[in-house]
Design an enzyme around this catalytic site. Structure first.
Site, PDB file in Angstrom:
ATOM      1  N   PRO A   2       0.847  -1.209   0.000  1.00 41.51           N
ATOM      2  CG  PRO A   2      -0.666  -1.529   1.737  1.00 41.51           C
ATOM      3  CD  PRO A   2       0.629  -2.038   1.177  1.00 41.51           C
ATOM      4  CD  GLU A   3       3.290   2.717  -4.216  1.00 41.24           C
ATOM      5  OE1 GLU A   3       3.422   3.868  -4.667  1.00 41.24           O
ATOM      6  OE2 GLU A   3       3.570   1.696  -4.866  1.00 41.24           O
TER       7      GLU A   3
END
Ligand SMILES: [Zn+2]
Length: 263
Positions: A2-3
């Site tokens: 996840p960014e």
């Protein structure tokens, strides 16, 4: 992993579920990964903010719960086979799901990030004020490839493999270019491209890849993966010129780009 867009989407979905609620119990069996969680029990959630890829839960009595989702972590309303932490709320439950167990939780005094050095040294928020002059200066001060610079989190917090590749494509810049080789006009294009990619990705709820690990807390996938121009598209046609997308390793990470469109 996840960014920024995935973590921001998580923040937006969790905040209305948690604001004002007490964390009655935090149940898990891994005090090394999920540290001092007893300090958060009985405290209420005042707010939920994000810094880079970290979620920052402001709690009553001056406490703060910091969560990093790692490679595969996420919050779920429903219990899953990979639920590692259970949050018992006044009106229900919330689970931290993490198949690969790289996610971490810390409970600290508000703003005391001594145990979390990565959080303490993050660069600016690309969807915040994000002024151009320091961004340009940071690029000009480094011989490292653009892709590596993004992964270090100093140019902009929260940008990882997917969004670095997409922003570099949108700016027409080769990920192997040294930061200091950019003209001011090229750096400006990159600054704009980064913001536009991240804004679109947040609006679409982030990217859910073929491994399906990232989901929003309500189990809904993100939608930005359908807009990826280069990431995960090795050998497929470039949306701009039709030539094949290449994949190289840069700074240890798979990096996707179009050698014709990215000079
Ligand atoms: Zn191309």
């Amino acid at each position: 992993m996840p960014e920024l867009p995935e973590v921001e989407t998580t923040r937006r979905k969790l905040l209305p579920l948690l604001r004002g609620k007490a964390l009655l119990k935090i149940l898990h069996q891994d005090p090394l990964r999920y540290r001092n969680t007893g300090e958060a029990e009985g405290k209420r959630v005042l707010d939920l903010e994000r810094r880079g890829k970290f979620l920052l839960f402001a709690l009553t009595e001056g406490k703060e719960m910091v969560v990093h989702l790692g490679m595969t972590g996420g919050f779920r309303k429903e219990k899953t086979p990979h639920a590692r932490v259970e949050f018992v709320l006044e009106d229900g439950h919330l689970f931290f799901h993490d198949p690969r167990r790289f996610g971490r939780i810390w409970v600290v005094e508000r703003g005391a990030y001594g145990e979390i050095p990565l959080l303490a040294r993050l660069g600016p928020e690309p969807l915040g004020a994000f002024p151009f002059p320091p961004f340009y200066k940071a690029l000009k001060g480094s011989r490292k490839p653009l892709k590596a610079l993004f992964l270090e989190q100093r140019l902009a917090a929260g940008v990882g493999n997917i969004y670095a590749d997409e922003a570099l494509f949108r700016a027409g810049l080769n990920p192997l270019r040294p930061g200091q080789s950019l003209s001011e006009a090229e750096a400006f294009r990159l600054h704009q491209a980064l913001r536009s990619v991240l804004e679109e990705a947040v609006a679409l709820g982030g990217s859910t890849l073929s491994d399906k690990t990232y989901q929003q807390p309500d189990g809904v996938p993100g939608g930005f993966q359908a807009r990826h121009a280069v990431y995960g598209r090795k050998g497929l046609p470039c949306p701009r010129c039709g030539g094949p997308i290449l994949r190289l390793r840069v700074a240890g990470r798979g990096t996707h780009f179009c050698p014709r469109c990215q000079a």
